[in-house]
Motif scaffolding. Structure first.
Motif, PDB file in Angstrom:
ATOM      1  N   ASP A 129       0.782  -1.312  -0.003  1.00  0.00           N
ATOM      2  CA  ASP A 129      -0.112  -0.060  -0.066  1.00  0.00           C
ATOM      3  C   ASP A 129       0.731   1.268  -0.235  1.00  0.00           C
ATOM      4  N   PHE A 130       1.951   1.185   0.390  1.00  0.00           N
ATOM      5  CA  PHE A 130       3.198   2.230   0.620  1.00  0.00           C
ATOM      6  C   PHE A 130       3.691   2.496  -0.652  1.00  0.00           C
ATOM      7  N   CYS A 131       3.862   1.647  -1.632  1.00  0.00           N
ATOM      8  CA  CYS A 131       4.541   1.778  -2.729  1.00  0.00           C
ATOM      9  C   CYS A 131       3.939   1.930  -3.917  1.00  0.00           C
ATOM     10  N   LEU A 169      18.754  -5.652  -6.390  1.00  0.00           N
ATOM     11  CA  LEU A 169      17.705  -5.913  -7.009  1.00  0.00           C
ATOM     12  C   LEU A 169      16.428  -5.380  -6.149  1.00  0.00           C
ATOM     13  N   MET A 170      16.062  -4.148  -6.235  1.00  0.00           N
ATOM     14  CA  MET A 170      15.113  -3.229  -5.254  1.00  0.00           C
ATOM     15  C   MET A 170      14.390  -2.443  -6.062  1.00  0.00           C
ATOM     16  N   GLY A 171      14.462  -2.502  -7.316  1.00  0.00           N
ATOM     17  CA  GLY A 171      13.829  -1.536  -7.937  1.00  0.00           C
ATOM     18  C   GLY A 171      12.267  -1.723  -8.410  1.00  0.00           C
ATOM     19  N   MET A 172      11.747  -1.716  -9.508  1.00  0.00           N
ATOM     20  CA  MET A 172      10.058  -2.017  -9.938  1.00  0.00           C
ATOM     21  C   MET A 172      10.296  -3.529  -9.688  1.00  0.00           C
ATOM     22  N   GLY A 173       9.375  -3.803  -9.178  1.00  0.00           N
ATOM     23  CA  GLY A 173       9.125  -5.559  -9.239  1.00  0.00           C
ATOM     24  C   GLY A 173       9.360  -6.219  -8.096  1.00  0.00           C
ATOM     25  N   GLU A 174       8.666  -7.606  -8.019  1.00  0.00           N
ATOM     26  CA  GLU A 174       9.243  -8.522  -7.106  1.00  0.00           C
ATOM     27  C   GLU A 174       9.915  -9.474  -7.660  1.00  0.00           C
ATOM     28  N   PRO A 175      11.534  -9.583  -7.314  1.00  0.00           N
ATOM     29  CA  PRO A 175      12.393 -10.383  -8.073  1.00  0.00           C
ATOM     30  C   PRO A 175      11.854 -11.864  -8.033  1.00  0.00           C
ATOM     31  N   LEU A 205      19.517  -9.047  -3.615  1.00  0.00           N
ATOM     32  CA  LEU A 205      18.081  -9.196  -3.955  1.00  0.00           C
ATOM     33  C   LEU A 205      17.134  -9.057  -2.853  1.00  0.00           C
ATOM     34  N   SER A 206      16.099  -8.225  -3.032  1.00  0.00           N
ATOM     35  CA  SER A 206      15.133  -7.870  -2.027  1.00  0.00           C
ATOM     36  C   SER A 206      13.880  -8.423  -2.268  1.00  0.00           C
ATOM     37  N   THR A 207      13.387  -8.993  -1.289  1.00  0.00           N
ATOM     38  CA  THR A 207      11.939  -9.497  -1.510  1.00  0.00           C
ATOM     39  C   THR A 207      11.017  -8.982  -0.811  1.00  0.00           C
ATOM     40  N   ALA A 208       9.910  -8.931  -1.060  1.00  0.00           N
ATOM     41  CA  ALA A 208       8.773  -8.689  -0.097  1.00  0.00           C
ATOM     42  C   ALA A 208       8.385  -9.740   0.909  1.00  0.00           C
ATOM     43  N   ILE A 226      15.031  -8.883   3.086  1.00  0.00           N
ATOM     44  CA  ILE A 226      13.689  -9.141   3.293  1.00  0.00           C
ATOM     45  C   ILE A 226      12.990  -7.724   3.772  1.00  0.00           C
ATOM     46  N   SER A 227      11.890  -7.584   2.913  1.00  0.00           N
ATOM     47  CA  SER A 227      11.075  -6.148   3.363  1.00  0.00           C
ATOM     48  C   SER A 227      10.001  -6.572   4.403  1.00  0.00           C
ATOM     49  N   LEU A 228      10.459  -6.350   5.519  1.00  0.00           N
ATOM     50  CA  LEU A 228       9.460  -6.928   6.920  1.00  0.00           C
ATOM     51  C   LEU A 228       8.447  -5.648   6.838  1.00  0.00           C
ATOM     52  N   ASN A 229       8.833  -4.686   7.314  1.00  0.00           N
ATOM     53  CA  ASN A 229       7.725  -3.502   7.236  1.00  0.00           C
ATOM     54  C   ASN A 229       6.767  -3.363   8.280  1.00  0.00           C
ATOM     55  N   ALA A 230       6.358  -4.476   9.000  1.00  0.00           N
ATOM     56  CA  ALA A 230       5.452  -4.577   9.959  1.00  0.00           C
ATOM     57  C   ALA A 230       5.759  -5.807  10.916  1.00  0.00           C
ATOM     58  N   TYR A 271      12.703  -2.026   6.617  1.00  0.00           N
ATOM     59  CA  TYR A 271      11.565  -1.668   7.293  1.00  0.00           C
ATOM     60  C   TYR A 271      11.276  -0.260   7.002  1.00  0.00           C
ATOM     61  N   VAL A 272      10.291  -0.166   6.398  1.00  0.00           N
ATOM     62  CA  VAL A 272       9.716   1.259   6.024  1.00  0.00           C
ATOM     63  C   VAL A 272       9.076   1.835   7.291  1.00  0.00           C
ATOM     64  N   LEU A 273       9.432   3.123   7.721  1.00  0.00           N
ATOM     65  CA  LEU A 273       8.810   3.869   8.854  1.00  0.00           C
ATOM     66  C   LEU A 273       7.948   4.705   8.211  1.00  0.00           C
ATOM     67  N   PRO A 302      12.846   5.494   5.931  1.00  0.00           N
ATOM     68  CA  PRO A 302      11.779   6.537   6.349  1.00  0.00           C
ATOM     69  C   PRO A 302      10.874   6.613   5.337  1.00  0.00           C
ATOM     70  N   PHE A 303       9.579   6.613   5.278  1.00  0.00           N
ATOM     71  CA  PHE A 303       8.791   6.546   3.935  1.00  0.00           C
ATOM     72  C   PHE A 303       9.133   7.786   2.996  1.00  0.00           C
ATOM     73  N   ASN A 304       9.173   7.304   1.671  1.00  0.00           N
ATOM     74  CA  ASN A 304       9.337   8.165   0.618  1.00  0.00           C
ATOM     75  C   ASN A 304       8.017   8.602   0.108  1.00  0.00           C
ATOM     76  N   GLU A 305       7.546   9.992   0.265  1.00  0.00           N
ATOM     77  CA  GLU A 305       6.202  10.385   0.041  1.00  0.00           C
ATOM     78  C   GLU A 305       6.051  10.543  -1.408  1.00  0.00           C
ATOM     79  N   ALA A 346      13.598   7.351  -5.469  1.00  0.00           N
ATOM     80  CA  ALA A 346      13.989   6.583  -4.261  1.00  0.00           C
ATOM     81  C   ALA A 346      13.128   5.583  -3.980  1.00  0.00           C
ATOM     82  N   CYS A 347      13.501   4.855  -2.938  1.00  0.00           N
ATOM     83  CA  CYS A 347      12.797   3.577  -2.781  1.00  0.00           C
ATOM     84  C   CYS A 347      11.023   3.729  -2.794  1.00  0.00           C
ATOM     85  N   GLY A 348      10.417   2.844  -3.636  1.00  0.00           N
ATOM     86  CA  GLY A 348       8.973   2.898  -3.537  1.00  0.00           C
ATOM     87  C   GLY A 348       8.437   4.197  -4.513  1.00  0.00           C
ATOM     88  N   GLN A 349       9.398   4.932  -5.150  1.00  0.00           N
ATOM     89  CA  GLN A 349       8.751   5.968  -5.943  1.00  0.00           C
ATOM     90  C   GLN A 349       8.880   5.655  -7.591  1.00  0.00           C
TER      91      GLN A 349
HETATM   92  N1  SAH Z   1       9.623  -6.035  -4.104  1.00  0.00           N
HETATM   93  C1  SAH Z   1      10.823  -6.059  -3.477  1.00  0.00           C
HETATM   94  C2  SAH Z   1      11.867  -5.085  -4.287  1.00  0.00           C
HETATM   95  C3  SAH Z   1      11.131  -3.655  -4.530  1.00  0.00           C
HETATM   96  S1  SAH Z   1      10.478  -2.397  -3.108  1.00  0.00           S
HETATM   97  C4  SAH Z   1      10.586  -5.727  -2.115  1.00  0.00           C
HETATM   98  O1  SAH Z   1       9.671  -5.699  -1.537  1.00  0.00           O
HETATM   99  O2  SAH Z   1      11.639  -5.865  -1.325  1.00  0.00           O
HETATM  100  C5  SAH Z   1      12.240  -2.158  -2.379  1.00  0.00           C
HETATM  101  C6  SAH Z   1      12.155  -1.592  -0.986  1.00  0.00           C
HETATM  102  O3  SAH Z   1      11.426  -0.292  -0.941  1.00  0.00           O
HETATM  103  C7  SAH Z   1      11.398  -2.472   0.074  1.00  0.00           C
HETATM  104  O4  SAH Z   1      11.976  -2.812   1.177  1.00  0.00           O
HETATM  105  C8  SAH Z   1      10.000  -1.695   0.158  1.00  0.00           C
HETATM  106  O5  SAH Z   1       9.483  -2.061   1.172  1.00  0.00           O
HETATM  107  C9  SAH Z   1      10.563  -0.345   0.174  1.00  0.00           C
HETATM  108  N2  SAH Z   1       9.726   0.847  -0.173  1.00  0.00           N
HETATM  109  C10 SAH Z   1       8.463   0.511  -1.058  1.00  0.00           C
HETATM  110  N3  SAH Z   1       7.850   1.727  -1.175  1.00  0.00           N
HETATM  111  C11 SAH Z   1       8.544   2.756  -0.569  1.00  0.00           C
HETATM  112  C12 SAH Z   1       8.289   3.890  -0.025  1.00  0.00           C
HETATM  113  N4  SAH Z   1       7.434   4.618  -0.489  1.00  0.00           N
HETATM  114  N5  SAH Z   1       9.226   4.590   0.899  1.00  0.00           N
HETATM  115  C13 SAH Z   1      10.189   3.955   1.500  1.00  0.00           C
HETATM  116  N6  SAH Z   1      10.439   2.788   1.096  1.00  0.00           N
HETATM  117  C14 SAH Z   1       9.347   2.004   0.167  1.00  0.00           C
END
Ligand code: SAH
Length: 368
Positions: A129-131, A169-175, A205-208, A226-230, A271-273, A302-305, A346-349
Protein backbone atom coordinates in the motif's frame (compact mmCIF):
# COMPACT_ATOMS: atom_id res chain seq x y z
CA UNK A 1 19.88 -21.97 -40.42
CA UNK A 2 20.71 -21.84 -36.73
CA UNK A 3 18.41 -23.57 -34.30
CA UNK A 4 16.65 -20.98 -32.19
CA UNK A 5 13.21 -20.85 -30.78
CA UNK A 6 10.79 -17.99 -31.19
CA UNK A 7 11.36 -16.74 -27.66
CA UNK A 8 14.72 -15.40 -28.81
CA UNK A 9 13.52 -13.63 -31.89
CA UNK A 10 13.11 -9.93 -31.95
CA UNK A 11 9.39 -9.12 -32.58
CA UNK A 12 10.13 -6.18 -34.86
CA UNK A 13 12.31 -8.27 -37.19
CA UNK A 14 12.52 -12.02 -37.39
CA UNK A 15 16.19 -11.97 -36.50
CA UNK A 16 17.57 -13.70 -33.42
CA UNK A 17 18.28 -11.27 -30.62
CA UNK A 18 21.72 -12.39 -29.42
CA UNK A 19 21.18 -10.79 -26.01
CA UNK A 20 18.06 -12.89 -25.51
CA UNK A 21 20.13 -16.09 -25.59
CA UNK A 22 21.34 -17.67 -22.38
CA UNK A 23 24.64 -19.56 -22.48
CA UNK A 24 23.05 -22.86 -23.56
CA UNK A 25 20.91 -21.39 -26.32
CA UNK A 26 23.83 -19.24 -27.48
CA UNK A 27 25.82 -22.43 -27.89
CA UNK A 28 23.01 -24.06 -29.86
CA UNK A 29 22.86 -20.98 -32.02
CA UNK A 30 26.61 -21.04 -32.71
CA UNK A 31 26.58 -24.75 -33.52
CA UNK A 32 23.55 -24.18 -35.76
CA UNK A 33 25.61 -21.71 -37.76
CA UNK A 34 28.16 -24.48 -38.29
CA UNK A 35 30.70 -22.63 -36.15
CA UNK A 36 32.93 -24.27 -33.54
CA UNK A 37 31.68 -24.28 -29.94
CA UNK A 38 34.39 -21.90 -28.65
CA UNK A 39 32.83 -19.12 -30.68
CA UNK A 40 30.01 -18.99 -28.12
CA UNK A 41 32.10 -17.40 -25.39
CA UNK A 42 33.70 -15.09 -27.93
CA UNK A 43 30.24 -13.89 -28.94
CA UNK A 44 29.07 -13.51 -25.33
CA UNK A 45 32.18 -11.50 -24.44
CA UNK A 46 31.35 -9.03 -27.18
CA UNK A 47 27.88 -8.63 -25.78
CA UNK A 48 28.60 -8.35 -22.06
CA UNK A 49 32.25 -7.31 -21.67
CA UNK A 50 32.67 -5.06 -24.71
CA UNK A 51 29.01 -4.02 -24.76
CA UNK A 52 28.77 -3.83 -28.55
CA UNK A 53 25.58 -2.56 -30.12
CA UNK A 54 26.27 -3.92 -33.59
CA UNK A 55 27.58 -7.16 -35.06
CA UNK A 56 29.93 -5.04 -37.20
CA UNK A 57 31.86 -4.17 -33.99
CA UNK A 58 32.77 -7.85 -33.43
CA UNK A 59 36.12 -7.38 -35.05
CA UNK A 60 37.64 -10.76 -34.28
CA UNK A 61 35.08 -12.34 -36.59
CA UNK A 62 36.02 -12.25 -40.26
CA UNK A 63 34.07 -9.95 -42.57
CA UNK A 64 32.35 -12.98 -44.08
CA UNK A 65 31.40 -14.31 -40.64
CA UNK A 66 29.97 -10.97 -39.58
CA UNK A 67 27.98 -10.81 -42.82
CA UNK A 68 26.64 -14.31 -42.22
CA UNK A 69 25.71 -13.45 -38.62
CA UNK A 70 23.92 -10.28 -39.69
CA UNK A 71 21.62 -12.25 -41.96
CA UNK A 72 20.17 -14.14 -39.01
CA UNK A 73 20.82 -12.10 -35.87
CA UNK A 74 21.17 -8.72 -34.26
CA UNK A 75 22.35 -7.27 -30.95
CA UNK A 76 19.09 -6.28 -29.32
CA UNK A 77 20.34 -3.35 -27.23
CA UNK A 78 17.76 -0.72 -26.29
CA UNK A 79 17.71 2.20 -28.68
CA UNK A 80 16.07 4.82 -26.56
CA UNK A 81 16.08 6.12 -23.04
CA UNK A 82 16.45 9.07 -20.74
CA UNK A 83 18.50 10.01 -17.70
CA UNK A 84 16.94 12.22 -15.05
CA UNK A 85 19.47 13.77 -12.69
CA UNK A 86 18.65 14.51 -9.09
CA UNK A 87 20.14 17.46 -7.21
CA UNK A 88 21.93 14.98 -4.91
CA UNK A 89 23.76 13.21 -7.77
CA UNK A 90 21.35 10.29 -8.09
CA UNK A 91 20.57 9.42 -11.69
CA UNK A 92 17.36 7.75 -12.74
CA UNK A 93 17.61 5.84 -16.02
CA UNK A 94 14.46 5.25 -18.05
CA UNK A 95 15.08 2.59 -20.65
CA UNK A 96 12.64 1.90 -23.48
CA UNK A 97 11.98 -1.79 -24.04
CA UNK A 98 11.24 -3.38 -27.37
CA UNK A 99 7.49 -3.28 -26.80
CA UNK A 100 7.57 0.40 -25.85
CA UNK A 101 7.30 -0.05 -22.07
CA UNK A 102 9.76 1.82 -19.86
CA UNK A 103 11.94 0.24 -17.23
CA UNK A 104 13.52 2.31 -14.46
CA UNK A 105 16.90 1.91 -12.78
CA UNK A 106 18.51 4.24 -10.27
CA UNK A 107 22.22 4.96 -9.88
CA UNK A 108 23.01 6.13 -6.37
CA UNK A 109 26.39 7.67 -5.44
CA UNK A 110 27.22 7.60 -1.76
CA UNK A 111 30.72 8.77 -0.88
CA UNK A 112 33.00 6.62 -2.99
CA UNK A 113 30.38 3.94 -3.46
CA UNK A 114 28.14 3.70 -6.49
CA UNK A 115 25.08 1.48 -6.20
CA UNK A 116 22.79 0.59 -9.05
CA UNK A 117 19.20 -0.32 -8.22
CA UNK A 118 17.68 -2.63 -10.84
CA UNK A 119 14.09 -3.44 -11.72
CA UNK A 120 12.88 -6.98 -12.33
CA UNK A 121 9.35 -6.28 -13.53
CA UNK A 122 7.55 -3.39 -15.20
CA UNK A 123 5.13 -2.54 -12.43
CA UNK A 124 4.79 -5.18 -9.73
CA UNK A 125 2.88 -8.37 -8.96
CA UNK A 126 2.28 -7.18 -5.40
CA UNK A 127 0.06 -4.47 -3.97
CA UNK A 128 2.03 -3.00 -1.06
CA UNK A 129 0.00 0.00 0.00
CA UNK A 130 2.96 2.35 0.59
CA UNK A 131 4.67 1.70 -2.76
CA UNK A 132 4.02 3.67 -5.92
CA UNK A 133 5.09 0.78 -8.17
CA UNK A 134 2.46 -1.40 -6.48
CA UNK A 135 -0.18 1.10 -7.56
CA UNK A 136 0.50 0.55 -11.25
CA UNK A 137 -0.07 -3.21 -11.16
CA UNK A 138 2.04 -5.64 -13.13
CA UNK A 139 2.65 -4.69 -16.74
CA UNK A 140 4.97 -7.62 -17.32
CA UNK A 141 7.97 -9.56 -16.11
CA UNK A 142 11.31 -8.44 -17.45
CA UNK A 143 13.31 -10.97 -19.42
CA UNK A 144 16.83 -11.82 -18.27
CA UNK A 145 18.46 -9.66 -20.92
CA UNK A 146 16.24 -6.71 -20.02
CA UNK A 147 17.50 -6.92 -16.44
CA UNK A 148 21.12 -7.11 -17.66
CA UNK A 149 20.51 -4.31 -20.18
CA UNK A 150 19.98 -1.90 -17.29
CA UNK A 151 23.56 -2.54 -16.18
CA UNK A 152 24.92 -2.30 -19.73
CA UNK A 153 23.22 1.05 -20.34
CA UNK A 154 24.49 2.47 -17.05
CA UNK A 155 28.03 1.20 -17.65
CA UNK A 156 28.00 2.86 -21.07
CA UNK A 157 27.19 6.13 -19.36
CA UNK A 158 29.51 6.08 -16.33
CA UNK A 159 32.08 8.82 -16.04
CA UNK A 160 35.66 7.61 -16.67
CA UNK A 161 36.46 7.64 -12.92
CA UNK A 162 33.26 5.86 -11.91
CA UNK A 163 32.88 2.14 -11.19
CA UNK A 164 29.83 0.29 -9.97
CA UNK A 165 30.42 -0.99 -6.45
CA UNK A 166 27.17 -2.89 -5.94
CA UNK A 167 23.90 -3.92 -7.51
CA UNK A 168 20.60 -4.14 -5.65
CA UNK A 169 17.51 -5.80 -7.08
CA UNK A 170 15.23 -3.37 -5.29
CA UNK A 171 13.72 -1.35 -8.11
CA UNK A 172 10.35 -1.97 -9.70
CA UNK A 173 8.93 -5.42 -9.16
CA UNK A 174 9.19 -8.46 -6.96
CA UNK A 175 12.31 -10.45 -7.98
CA UNK A 176 11.00 -13.73 -6.57
CA UNK A 177 7.90 -13.47 -8.75
CA UNK A 178 10.21 -13.57 -11.78
CA UNK A 179 12.82 -15.95 -10.48
CA UNK A 180 13.83 -17.74 -13.70
CA UNK A 181 14.71 -14.50 -15.47
CA UNK A 182 16.36 -13.11 -12.33
CA UNK A 183 18.55 -16.23 -11.93
CA UNK A 184 19.53 -16.13 -15.59
CA UNK A 185 20.35 -12.40 -15.30
CA UNK A 186 22.46 -13.01 -12.18
CA UNK A 187 24.37 -15.75 -14.05
CA UNK A 188 25.22 -13.28 -16.84
CA UNK A 189 26.08 -10.49 -14.39
CA UNK A 190 28.41 -12.65 -12.31
CA UNK A 191 30.09 -14.87 -14.93
CA UNK A 192 33.76 -13.93 -15.05
CA UNK A 193 34.69 -15.77 -18.20
CA UNK A 194 32.27 -14.10 -20.59
CA UNK A 195 29.81 -12.12 -18.45
CA UNK A 196 30.08 -8.88 -16.54
CA UNK A 197 32.16 -10.45 -13.77
CA UNK A 198 30.38 -8.69 -10.91
CA UNK A 199 30.98 -10.70 -7.70
CA UNK A 200 27.75 -12.23 -6.34
CA UNK A 201 28.56 -10.88 -2.87
CA UNK A 202 28.15 -7.38 -4.31
CA UNK A 203 24.60 -8.14 -5.42
CA UNK A 204 21.59 -7.95 -3.09
CA UNK A 205 18.17 -9.28 -3.93
CA UNK A 206 15.28 -7.76 -2.01
CA UNK A 207 11.99 -9.57 -1.60
CA UNK A 208 8.68 -8.62 -0.03
CA UNK A 209 8.79 -12.10 1.50
CA UNK A 210 7.77 -14.94 -0.84
CA UNK A 211 8.80 -17.35 1.91
CA UNK A 212 8.61 -20.59 -0.08
CA UNK A 213 11.14 -19.31 -2.63
CA UNK A 214 13.77 -17.94 -0.27
CA UNK A 215 15.82 -21.11 -0.33
CA UNK A 216 16.25 -20.82 -4.09
CA UNK A 217 18.25 -17.62 -3.62
CA UNK A 218 20.94 -19.32 -1.59
CA UNK A 219 22.46 -21.13 -4.58
CA UNK A 220 22.77 -17.82 -6.48
CA UNK A 221 25.33 -16.60 -3.95
CA UNK A 222 23.81 -13.11 -3.72
CA UNK A 223 22.80 -11.35 -0.50
CA UNK A 224 19.21 -11.53 0.61
CA UNK A 225 17.14 -8.65 1.96
CA UNK A 226 13.61 -9.10 3.26
CA UNK A 227 11.13 -6.24 3.41
CA UNK A 228 9.43 -6.86 6.73
CA UNK A 229 7.77 -3.47 7.26
CA UNK A 230 5.40 -4.65 10.00
CA UNK A 231 5.50 -6.53 13.28
CA UNK A 232 2.03 -8.07 13.47
CA UNK A 233 -0.02 -9.92 10.86
CA UNK A 234 -2.87 -7.42 11.23
CA UNK A 235 -0.49 -4.58 10.36
CA UNK A 236 1.23 -6.48 7.57
CA UNK A 237 -2.11 -7.57 6.07
CA UNK A 238 -2.96 -3.91 5.73
CA UNK A 239 0.41 -2.75 4.41
CA UNK A 240 1.37 -5.73 2.23
CA UNK A 241 -1.90 -7.60 1.62
CA UNK A 242 -1.01 -9.90 -1.27
CA UNK A 243 2.26 -11.20 0.12
CA UNK A 244 1.17 -11.48 3.74
CA UNK A 245 -1.97 -13.43 2.84
CA UNK A 246 0.20 -16.03 1.15
CA UNK A 247 3.16 -15.91 3.54
CA UNK A 248 2.19 -14.60 6.98
CA UNK A 249 4.86 -13.35 9.37
CA UNK A 250 5.50 -16.65 11.19
CA UNK A 251 5.99 -18.55 7.89
CA UNK A 252 8.27 -15.80 6.60
CA UNK A 253 10.42 -15.70 9.72
CA UNK A 254 10.60 -19.50 9.81
CA UNK A 255 11.90 -19.44 6.23
CA UNK A 256 14.45 -16.80 7.24
CA UNK A 257 15.63 -18.92 10.15
CA UNK A 258 15.94 -21.95 7.85
CA UNK A 259 17.83 -19.98 5.20
CA UNK A 260 21.24 -21.53 4.52
CA UNK A 261 23.39 -18.45 5.07
CA UNK A 262 26.99 -18.83 3.94
CA UNK A 263 29.62 -18.25 6.65
CA UNK A 264 30.15 -14.62 7.64
CA UNK A 265 27.03 -13.45 5.82
CA UNK A 266 23.83 -12.15 7.34
CA UNK A 267 20.34 -11.33 6.22
CA UNK A 268 19.13 -7.77 5.84
CA UNK A 269 15.68 -6.78 7.02
CA UNK A 270 14.17 -3.65 5.56
CA UNK A 271 11.57 -1.74 7.47
CA UNK A 272 9.75 1.23 5.95
CA UNK A 273 8.94 3.71 8.69
CA UNK A 274 5.43 5.11 8.28
CA UNK A 275 4.50 7.94 10.67
CA UNK A 276 1.97 6.83 13.26
CA UNK A 277 1.53 3.43 11.59
CA UNK A 278 4.52 1.23 12.44
CA UNK A 279 7.03 3.55 14.11
CA UNK A 280 6.07 3.29 17.78
CA UNK A 281 8.16 2.00 20.69
CA UNK A 282 5.91 -1.09 20.77
CA UNK A 283 6.71 -1.75 17.11
CA UNK A 284 10.42 -1.49 17.83
CA UNK A 285 10.04 -3.88 20.76
CA UNK A 286 8.09 -6.41 18.69
CA UNK A 287 10.64 -6.14 15.88
CA UNK A 288 13.54 -6.99 18.17
CA UNK A 289 11.56 -9.98 19.42
CA UNK A 290 10.81 -11.23 15.91
CA UNK A 291 14.46 -10.99 14.86
CA UNK A 292 16.00 -12.37 18.04
CA UNK A 293 18.81 -14.82 17.28
CA UNK A 294 18.81 -14.21 13.52
CA UNK A 295 22.17 -13.22 12.00
CA UNK A 296 20.97 -9.99 10.47
CA UNK A 297 21.09 -6.24 10.18
CA UNK A 298 18.18 -3.86 9.82
CA UNK A 299 17.76 -1.05 7.33
CA UNK A 300 15.14 1.48 8.33
CA UNK A 301 13.70 3.36 5.35
CA UNK A 302 11.78 6.50 6.29
CA UNK A 303 8.78 6.56 3.97
CA UNK A 304 9.37 8.35 0.69
CA UNK A 305 6.26 10.29 -0.10
CA UNK A 306 4.48 10.34 -3.43
CA UNK A 307 1.32 12.11 -4.59
CA UNK A 308 -1.99 10.77 -3.24
CA UNK A 309 -0.42 8.51 -0.65
CA UNK A 310 -2.16 8.43 2.75
CA UNK A 311 1.17 7.77 4.51
CA UNK A 312 3.63 10.27 5.92
CA UNK A 313 7.34 10.22 6.62
CA UNK A 314 8.17 10.24 10.33
CA UNK A 315 10.40 13.05 11.59
CA UNK A 316 14.10 12.38 12.10
CA UNK A 317 13.74 12.19 15.91
CA UNK A 318 11.22 9.33 15.60
CA UNK A 319 13.43 7.42 13.19
CA UNK A 320 16.45 7.88 15.50
CA UNK A 321 14.45 6.74 18.51
CA UNK A 322 13.30 3.62 16.65
CA UNK A 323 16.88 2.93 15.64
CA UNK A 324 18.12 3.41 19.22
CA UNK A 325 15.63 0.80 20.48
CA UNK A 326 16.87 -1.77 18.01
CA UNK A 327 20.51 -0.98 18.67
CA UNK A 328 19.96 -1.31 22.38
CA UNK A 329 18.68 -4.82 21.75
CA UNK A 330 21.90 -5.60 19.90
CA UNK A 331 20.61 -5.26 16.33
CA UNK A 332 22.88 -3.53 13.83
CA UNK A 333 20.51 -0.90 12.51
CA UNK A 334 20.95 1.74 9.84
CA UNK A 335 18.70 4.50 8.61
CA UNK A 336 18.70 4.54 4.84
CA UNK A 337 19.38 7.96 3.39
CA UNK A 338 16.69 8.69 0.86
CA UNK A 339 18.39 9.79 -2.28
CA UNK A 340 16.82 10.89 -5.54
CA UNK A 341 13.50 11.92 -3.99
CA UNK A 342 13.26 15.02 -6.19
CA UNK A 343 13.14 12.83 -9.31
CA UNK A 344 10.96 10.10 -7.76
CA UNK A 345 13.98 7.85 -7.79
CA UNK A 346 13.97 6.75 -4.14
CA UNK A 347 12.64 3.45 -2.76
CA UNK A 348 9.00 2.96 -3.59
CA UNK A 349 8.82 5.96 -5.89
CA UNK A 350 9.43 4.19 -9.18
CA UNK A 351 6.58 3.85 -11.55
CA UNK A 352 5.38 7.27 -12.42
CA UNK A 353 7.44 9.13 -14.93
CA UNK A 354 7.22 12.76 -14.04
CA UNK A 355 9.59 15.51 -14.80
CA UNK A 356 10.21 18.04 -12.07
CA UNK A 357 12.54 20.98 -12.21
CA UNK A 358 15.45 21.17 -11.85
CA UNK A 359 16.40 18.03 -13.73
CA UNK A 360 18.55 17.43 -16.75
CA UNK A 361 16.98 15.11 -19.25
CA UNK A 362 19.71 13.47 -21.26
CA UNK A 363 19.00 10.93 -23.94
CA UNK A 364 20.62 7.51 -23.72
CA UNK A 365 20.68 5.14 -26.61
CA UNK A 366 22.49 4.30 -29.77
CA UNK A 367 24.61 7.44 -29.60
CA UNK A 368 26.20 6.60 -26.26
N1 SAH B 1 9.56 -6.12 -4.11
C1 SAH B 1 10.82 -6.04 -3.48
C2 SAH B 1 11.78 -5.01 -4.10
C3 SAH B 1 11.20 -3.66 -4.45
S1 SAH B 1 10.77 -2.56 -3.14
C4 SAH B 1 10.67 -5.81 -2.00
O1 SAH B 1 9.55 -5.59 -1.55
O2 SAH B 1 11.66 -5.89 -1.27
C5 SAH B 1 12.31 -2.10 -2.43
C6 SAH B 1 12.20 -1.57 -1.00
O3 SAH B 1 11.54 -0.30 -0.97
C7 SAH B 1 11.38 -2.46 -0.07
O4 SAH B 1 12.06 -2.63 1.14
C8 SAH B 1 10.10 -1.68 0.15
O5 SAH B 1 9.51 -2.01 1.37
C9 SAH B 1 10.61 -0.26 0.09
N2 SAH B 1 9.61 0.74 -0.25
C10 SAH B 1 8.55 0.61 -1.06
N3 SAH B 1 7.86 1.77 -1.12
C11 SAH B 1 8.50 2.66 -0.32
C12 SAH B 1 8.30 4.04 -0.02
N4 SAH B 1 7.30 4.73 -0.56
N5 SAH B 1 9.18 4.62 0.81
C13 SAH B 1 10.22 3.94 1.33
N6 SAH B 1 10.48 2.66 1.04
C14 SAH B 1 9.63 2.01 0.22
Amino acid sequence: MPVVNDAHTSPSTDLTNLLALDQTSAEQFVLGLGWPRYRTKQLLRWLYQKRVRDIEQMTDLSKAERACLKVVALVGRSQDGRIIRSEDGTRKFLIRLEDGLLVESVLIPEGRRLTLCLSTQVGCTLDCDFCLTGKMGLKRNLKAHEIVEQVLVVQDRLEPDERLSSLVLMGMGEPLANLDAVSDAIARLTNEEWGLGIPARRITLSTAGLASRLKEIASLGVNLAISLNATTNAQRDRLMPAVNRLHPLDALLAACRAYPLPPRRRLTFEYVLLAGVNDSDQDAKRLTKLLRGLPCKVNLIPFNEFPNSPYRRPDDATALRFQAHLKQAGLDTFIRKSKGRDVLGACGQLGEVRRREPVALTPVGADC
